[in-house]
Design a protein around this motif. Sequence first.
Motif, PDB file in Angstrom:
ATOM      1  N   SER A  97       8.918  13.683   9.032  1.00 13.79           N
ATOM      2  CA  SER A  97       9.120  12.231   9.040  1.00 13.79           C
ATOM      3  C   SER A  97       9.371  11.738   7.623  1.00 13.79           C
ATOM      4  CB  SER A  97       7.895  11.511   9.609  1.00 13.79           C
ATOM      5  OG  SER A  97       8.033  10.098   9.474  1.00 13.79           O
ATOM      6  N   ARG A  98      10.400  10.925   7.464  1.00 14.73           N
ATOM      7  CA  ARG A  98      10.730  10.358   6.160  1.00 14.73           C
ATOM      8  C   ARG A  98       9.782   9.214   5.802  1.00 14.73           C
ATOM      9  NH1 ARG A  98      14.240  13.045   2.699  1.00 14.73           N
ATOM     10  NH2 ARG A  98      15.695  14.255   3.954  1.00 14.73           N
ATOM     11  N   LYS A  99       9.045   8.704   6.780  1.00 17.13           N
ATOM     12  CA  LYS A  99       8.187   7.542   6.543  1.00 17.13           C
ATOM     13  C   LYS A  99       6.797   7.923   6.050  1.00 17.13           C
ATOM     14  CE  LYS A  99      10.572   4.474   9.778  1.00 17.13           C
ATOM     15  NZ  LYS A  99      10.442   3.541  10.919  1.00 17.13           N
ATOM     16  N   LEU A 100       6.480   9.217   6.082  1.00 16.41           N
ATOM     17  CA  LEU A 100       5.167   9.655   5.616  1.00 16.41           C
ATOM     18  C   LEU A 100       5.106   9.609   4.088  1.00 16.41           C
ATOM     19  CD1 LEU A 100       4.628  12.755   7.951  1.00 16.41           C
ATOM     20  CD2 LEU A 100       3.434  10.569   8.085  1.00 16.41           C
ATOM     21  N   PRO A 101       3.925   9.303   3.510  1.00 11.59           N
ATOM     22  CA  PRO A 101       3.776   9.305   2.040  1.00 11.59           C
ATOM     23  C   PRO A 101       3.695  10.731   1.509  1.00 11.59           C
ATOM     24  CG  PRO A 101       1.676   8.785   3.079  1.00 11.59           C
ATOM     25  CD  PRO A 101       2.691   8.884   4.195  1.00 11.59           C
ATOM     26  N   THR A 102       4.817  11.430   1.583  1.00 13.54           N
ATOM     27  CA  THR A 102       4.860  12.861   1.249  1.00 13.54           C
ATOM     28  C   THR A 102       4.272  13.207  -0.120  1.00 13.54           C
ATOM     29  OG1 THR A 102       6.801  13.118   2.661  1.00 13.54           O
ATOM     30  CG2 THR A 102       6.386  14.866   1.055  1.00 13.54           C
ATOM     31  N   PRO A 103       4.672  12.472  -1.213  1.00 13.78           N
ATOM     32  CA  PRO A 103       4.117  12.839  -2.524  1.00 13.78           C
ATOM     33  C   PRO A 103       2.595  12.839  -2.555  1.00 13.78           C
ATOM     34  CG  PRO A 103       5.949  11.323  -2.782  1.00 13.78           C
ATOM     35  CD  PRO A 103       5.637  11.379  -1.321  1.00 13.78           C
ATOM     36  N   LEU A 104       1.984  11.835  -1.886  1.00 13.02           N
ATOM     37  CA  LEU A 104       0.519  11.756  -1.879  1.00 13.02           C
ATOM     38  C   LEU A 104      -0.089  12.944  -1.153  1.00 13.02           C
ATOM     39  CD1 LEU A 104      -2.004  10.083  -2.606  1.00 13.02           C
ATOM     40  CD2 LEU A 104      -1.857   9.087  -0.323  1.00 13.02           C
ATOM     41  N   PHE A 105       0.455  13.290   0.011  1.00 13.79           N
ATOM     42  CA  PHE A 105      -0.058  14.437   0.776  1.00 13.79           C
ATOM     43  C   PHE A 105      -0.010  15.711  -0.060  1.00 13.79           C
ATOM     44  CE2 PHE A 105       1.107  12.488   5.180  1.00 13.79           C
ATOM     45  CZ  PHE A 105      -0.028  11.690   5.099  1.00 13.79           C
ATOM     46  N   VAL A 150       0.836  -1.209   0.000  1.00 16.15           N
ATOM     47  CA  VAL A 150       0.000   0.000   0.000  1.00 16.15           C
ATOM     48  C   VAL A 150       0.866   1.252   0.000  1.00 16.15           C
ATOM     49  CG1 VAL A 150      -1.669   1.340   1.339  1.00 16.15           C
ATOM     50  CG2 VAL A 150      -1.962  -1.129   1.114  1.00 16.15           C
ATOM     51  N   ILE A 151       1.922   1.249   0.815  1.00 18.87           N
ATOM     52  CA  ILE A 151       2.804   2.423   0.893  1.00 18.87           C
ATOM     53  C   ILE A 151       3.477   2.690  -0.454  1.00 18.87           C
ATOM     54  CG2 ILE A 151       4.971   3.289   1.892  1.00 18.87           C
ATOM     55  CD1 ILE A 151       4.117   1.974   4.537  1.00 18.87           C
ATOM     56  N   VAL A 152       3.974   1.644  -1.109  1.00 13.48           N
ATOM     57  CA  VAL A 152       4.632   1.824  -2.403  1.00 13.48           C
ATOM     58  C   VAL A 152       3.618   2.276  -3.456  1.00 13.48           C
ATOM     59  CG1 VAL A 152       5.895   0.671  -4.266  1.00 13.48           C
ATOM     60  CG2 VAL A 152       6.478   0.194  -1.882  1.00 13.48           C
ATOM     61  N   ALA A 153       2.379   1.773  -3.382  1.00 12.55           N
ATOM     62  CA  ALA A 153       1.338   2.217  -4.318  1.00 12.55           C
ATOM     63  C   ALA A 153       1.086   3.716  -4.173  1.00 12.55           C
ATOM     64  CB  ALA A 153       0.046   1.440  -4.074  1.00 12.55           C
ATOM     65  N   ILE A 154       1.037   4.174  -2.923  1.00 10.64           N
ATOM     66  CA  ILE A 154       0.831   5.600  -2.655  1.00 10.64           C
ATOM     67  C   ILE A 154       1.981   6.427  -3.221  1.00 10.64           C
ATOM     68  CG2 ILE A 154       0.799   7.317  -0.786  1.00 10.64           C
ATOM     69  CD1 ILE A 154      -0.771   5.231   0.867  1.00 10.64           C
ATOM     70  N   LEU A 155       3.190   5.864  -3.177  1.00  9.82           N
ATOM     71  CA  LEU A 155       4.371   6.560  -3.698  1.00  9.82           C
ATOM     72  C   LEU A 155       4.418   6.528  -5.219  1.00  9.82           C
ATOM     73  CD1 LEU A 155       7.180   7.879  -3.209  1.00  9.82           C
ATOM     74  CD2 LEU A 155       8.125   5.559  -3.100  1.00  9.82           C
ATOM     75  N   ILE A 156       4.081   5.375  -5.802  1.00 11.75           N
ATOM     76  CA  ILE A 156       4.310   5.195  -7.237  1.00 11.75           C
ATOM     77  C   ILE A 156       3.279   5.919  -8.099  1.00 11.75           C
ATOM     78  CG2 ILE A 156       2.949   3.081  -7.612  1.00 11.75           C
ATOM     79  CD1 ILE A 156       5.191   2.035  -9.369  1.00 11.75           C
ATOM     80  N   ILE A 157       2.068   6.140  -7.592  1.00 15.44           N
ATOM     81  CA  ILE A 157       1.031   6.762  -8.428  1.00 15.44           C
ATOM     82  C   ILE A 157       1.438   8.163  -8.889  1.00 15.44           C
ATOM     83  CG2 ILE A 157      -1.334   7.670  -8.433  1.00 15.44           C
ATOM     84  CD1 ILE A 157      -2.109   5.171  -6.785  1.00 15.44           C
ATOM     85  N   PRO A 158       1.778   9.087  -7.968  1.00 17.13           N
ATOM     86  CA  PRO A 158       2.223  10.405  -8.452  1.00 17.13           C
ATOM     87  C   PRO A 158       3.551  10.339  -9.197  1.00 17.13           C
ATOM     88  CG  PRO A 158       2.435  10.269  -6.059  1.00 17.13           C
ATOM     89  CD  PRO A 158       1.677   9.059  -6.503  1.00 17.13           C
ATOM     90  N   GLN A 159       4.448   9.433  -8.773  1.00 24.08           N
ATOM     91  CA  GLN A 159       5.734   9.289  -9.471  1.00 24.08           C
ATOM     92  C   GLN A 159       5.534   8.823 -10.910  1.00 24.08           C
ATOM     93  OE1 GLN A 159       8.620   6.729  -7.654  1.00 24.08           O
ATOM     94  NE2 GLN A 159       9.481   8.337  -6.392  1.00 24.08           N
ATOM     95  N   ALA A 160       4.680   7.823 -11.097  1.00 20.72           N
ATOM     96  CA  ALA A 160       4.461   7.258 -12.424  1.00 20.72           C
ATOM     97  C   ALA A 160       3.894   8.304 -13.380  1.00 20.72           C
ATOM     98  CB  ALA A 160       3.521   6.049 -12.339  1.00 20.72           C
ATOM     99  N   ILE A 161       2.948   9.098 -12.887  1.00 21.19           N
ATOM    100  CA  ILE A 161       2.365  10.159 -13.713  1.00 21.19           C
ATOM    101  C   ILE A 161       3.443  11.194 -14.066  1.00 21.19           C
ATOM    102  CG2 ILE A 161       0.714  12.071 -13.717  1.00 21.19           C
ATOM    103  CD1 ILE A 161      -1.101  10.340 -11.942  1.00 21.19           C
ATOM    104  N   ALA A 162       4.254  11.545 -13.072  1.00 17.66           N
ATOM    105  CA  ALA A 162       5.307  12.548 -13.287  1.00 17.66           C
ATOM    106  C   ALA A 162       6.351  12.051 -14.280  1.00 17.66           C
ATOM    107  CB  ALA A 162       5.961  12.894 -11.957  1.00 17.66           C
TER     108      ALA A 162
END
Length: 408
Positions: free
Chosen positions: A188-196, A16-28
């Motif tokens: 915090s480095r562990k927060l899903p920053t891109p999603l926020f 779930v965490i990687v999905a939250i990270l990869i969605i904005p990254q993939a679009i970018a």
Amino acid sequence: MSYWKNSFHHDMVAGVIVAILIIPQAIAYAILAGVPPVVGLYSATVPVLIYLLFGTSPHLSVGPVAVVSLLIFSGVSSIAIPGTDDYFSLVITVTFLVGVLQVFFSALKFGTLLEWIPYSVIKGFTSACAVIIAVSQIENLIGFSLGHSTSVIHTSMTLFTNLESIHLATFLIGLISILLILTINSISRKLPTPLFVVIILTVSVSFFRLDNFGVPIIGQLPQGFPTFTLPMFNAEVLMAVFPTAIIIAFIGYIESIAVAKVIAEKENYKLGVNQELTSLGLANTIGAFFSSMPVAGGISRSAVNYDSGARTKVASLITTIFIFLTLLLFTPLFYFLPKPTLAAIIIVAITKIINIKGLWLTCKSSKRDGILLLTTLFMTLLYGPEWGIVCGITLGVLLQLWNSRISL
């Protein structure tokens, strides 16, 4: 039964965490490559499933990556105009060629040989690419085009001679995005920053209708699963994109195996280096028929996958399921996503690759490594990624031959 008791919840959280990270990254990264934004999401589906069937790393997170996206743009934009149907067809053809080449190299047992490319060449190349990527995203932060050059000097000159063209609203959105990312990361480095950041800025642009003031947004993303696509099997086209494909085949594999080996050594399991090359090759070959751009193992995503507690490939499977659900149900939510925010995500993420202290120590510790690093770095900055990596590897071979001659 022991898996469900001991490992499944770890894989679920990591997935779930990687999905939250990869969605904005993939679009970018799709935008960076010059293809429609949804192609980034497509590239995180079918190719990942193929990799999961054949790959040997339970932690490698496969999908769009920044350096490969830059190489696509650099190579294909010289043949066709980014954003056009012809350009997209060429990218699909590159994806297919990359896959075929990687499978071919694996059959020749090149997986082991590629590891002998001097690390100083890779370090100089990736550092220069990071600079080029960051500079290439400036136009999305300022609201006007700087051309399609991969030369940092050319892009910088275009910027400084057209400062009056900066779109203030777009620039402010980009600046706020960068500051938000840095602020949340400092907490915090562990927060899903891109999603926020994506949520905050998308809601803001939608509420204030900043798109009416000229802030560029993603717009409508197609809903549904990846569409079937057919590469261009024209000899002239294949020859035109072959140089780009062969460089992506090398670099994509090298980036993937580098991060996979680091994690494998930490967890004390063995990787099949040629099998990894085969797996990436099959992922790209089959992915080309499902609207995918070339994929590789992402350094930052793989690290997050590992740090989040992933135990098996199920974590990546869960990530992929979330991407499919996003394509099926949630793409309308990205309509007002501002492009300067995506540029900010790329710039902050990519600058982590540039380690000035590490570059200095490499140059200081070995004259040979210093020459290789600086040559690759400056050739890439001045003439683009293709010339940079070719010059670096060629010089590395020549220096090795010279050293062998002296020792004889």
